[in-house]
Design a protein around this motif. Structure first.
Motif, PDB file in Angstrom:
ATOM      1  N   ARG A  77      -5.620   7.869   5.057  1.00 48.98           N
ATOM      2  CA  ARG A  77      -5.076   7.586   3.732  1.00 48.98           C
ATOM      3  C   ARG A  77      -6.081   7.025   2.751  1.00 48.98           C
ATOM      4  O   ARG A  77      -5.892   7.120   1.539  1.00 48.98           O
ATOM      5  N   ASP A  78      -7.177   6.412   3.237  1.00 44.73           N
ATOM      6  CA  ASP A  78      -8.129   5.835   2.306  1.00 44.73           C
ATOM      7  C   ASP A  78      -9.497   5.722   2.962  1.00 44.73           C
ATOM      8  O   ASP A  78      -9.682   6.025   4.137  1.00 44.73           O
ATOM      9  N   ARG A  79     -10.458   5.257   2.194  1.00 44.07           N
ATOM     10  CA  ARG A  79     -11.855   5.216   2.648  1.00 44.07           C
ATOM     11  C   ARG A  79     -12.045   4.202   3.777  1.00 44.07           C
ATOM     12  O   ARG A  79     -12.891   4.422   4.654  1.00 44.07           O
TER      13      ARG A  79
ATOM     14  N   ASP B  33      -7.255  -2.406   1.931  1.00 41.48           N
ATOM     15  CA  ASP B  33      -8.415  -1.838   1.253  1.00 41.48           C
ATOM     16  C   ASP B  33      -9.716  -2.553   1.591  1.00 41.48           C
ATOM     17  O   ASP B  33     -10.806  -2.035   1.325  1.00 41.48           O
TER      18      ASP B  33
ATOM     19  N   ARG C 188      -4.510  -3.438  -5.056  1.00 38.10           N
ATOM     20  CA  ARG C 188      -5.394  -3.297  -3.905  1.00 38.10           C
ATOM     21  C   ARG C 188      -5.194  -4.531  -3.013  1.00 38.10           C
ATOM     22  O   ARG C 188      -4.901  -5.620  -3.517  1.00 38.10           O
TER      23      ARG C 188
ATOM     24  N   THR D 184       0.826  -1.215   0.000  1.00 33.21           N
ATOM     25  CA  THR D 184       0.000   0.000   0.000  1.00 33.21           C
ATOM     26  C   THR D 184       0.858   1.261   0.000  1.00 33.21           C
ATOM     27  O   THR D 184       0.351   2.352  -0.249  1.00 33.21           O
TER      28      THR D 184
END
Length: 211
Positions: free
Chosen positions: A194-196, A100, A78, A70
């Motif tokens: 950093r991400d959802r 993810d 992913r 990542t």
């Protein structure tokens, strides 16, 4: 075509997943790995769309491998973590490593296939059982609920916590998918995540989502 790498220290699990996903239309298994170092090597070699990553593997474990993958520049593979939730600490480390998606190993074959497709198209995934477990883990570590999100961003974050895709959120809010992506970018920036997936974790840990 969704290209996959499967990492698990159990040869039987690797074989079952390879057969299941390799037979699925639009999917191909490019490589397999029995530990984290091999997973990173296979991911670097094949540049798959998705890596199915076991958490607990000997030596360089799945959490360390996830953090490495990542951390690569976009577009990167992913990472869909497969876990049995043996230890809460391992789950927390996997979240911080930037995975993810999270799925229990005992998930039905159809759920595994759907999870791979979800993560491959760029959406995050937290299985309902995983979400409930995370809520219990993170409840003991409350954080500030101050966030500075706009009303629309807050609405999008709530929808993300419900497991909705960008397209589903766009349809419900009667906006374009690009608008939803813009809101998500704003959420990530304001929350400093950093991400959802980490945004959803923040939402539960902070008390923003209470269920």
């Amino acid at each position: 075509m969704i290209k996959l790498v499967i990492a698990d220290d159990d040869p039987l699990v690797r074989q079952v997943l390879a057969v299941l996903l390799g037979a699925e239309p639009g999917m191909t298994v490019a490589g397999v790995a029995g530990d984290g170092l091999e997973a990173v090597y296979q991911a670097r070699l094949h540049r798959p769309d998705v890596v199915l990553m076991d958490v607990r593997m000997p030596g360089h474990d799945g959490v360390a491998a996830t953090r490495t993958i990542t951390g690569w520049p976009a577009p990167r593979p992913r990472v869909l973590v497969l876990t049995t939730f043996d230890q809460d600490e391992v789950v927390d480390r996997a979240i911080r490593a930037g995975a993810d998606g999270f799925l229990l190993k005992r998930a039905a074959p159809a759920e595994i296939v759907a999870a791979v497709r979800t993560v491959a198209r760029g959406d995050g995934l937290l299985a309902p059982t995983v979400t409930r477990r995370l809520m219990g883990i993170l409840a003991a570590r409350p954080a500030s609920v101050e966030h500075g999100l706009t009303e629309r961003e807050a609405e999008v974050l709530t929808a993300l916590a419900d497991g909705r895709s960008n397209a589903e959120i766009a349809a419900a809010m009667k906006v374009s998918v690009e608008t939803v992506k813009t809101h998500i970018k704003g959420i990530l920036t304001k929350l400093g995540v950093r991400d959802r997936t980490q945004a959803v974790v923040w939402a539960y840990r902070s008390g923003f989502i209470r269920r």
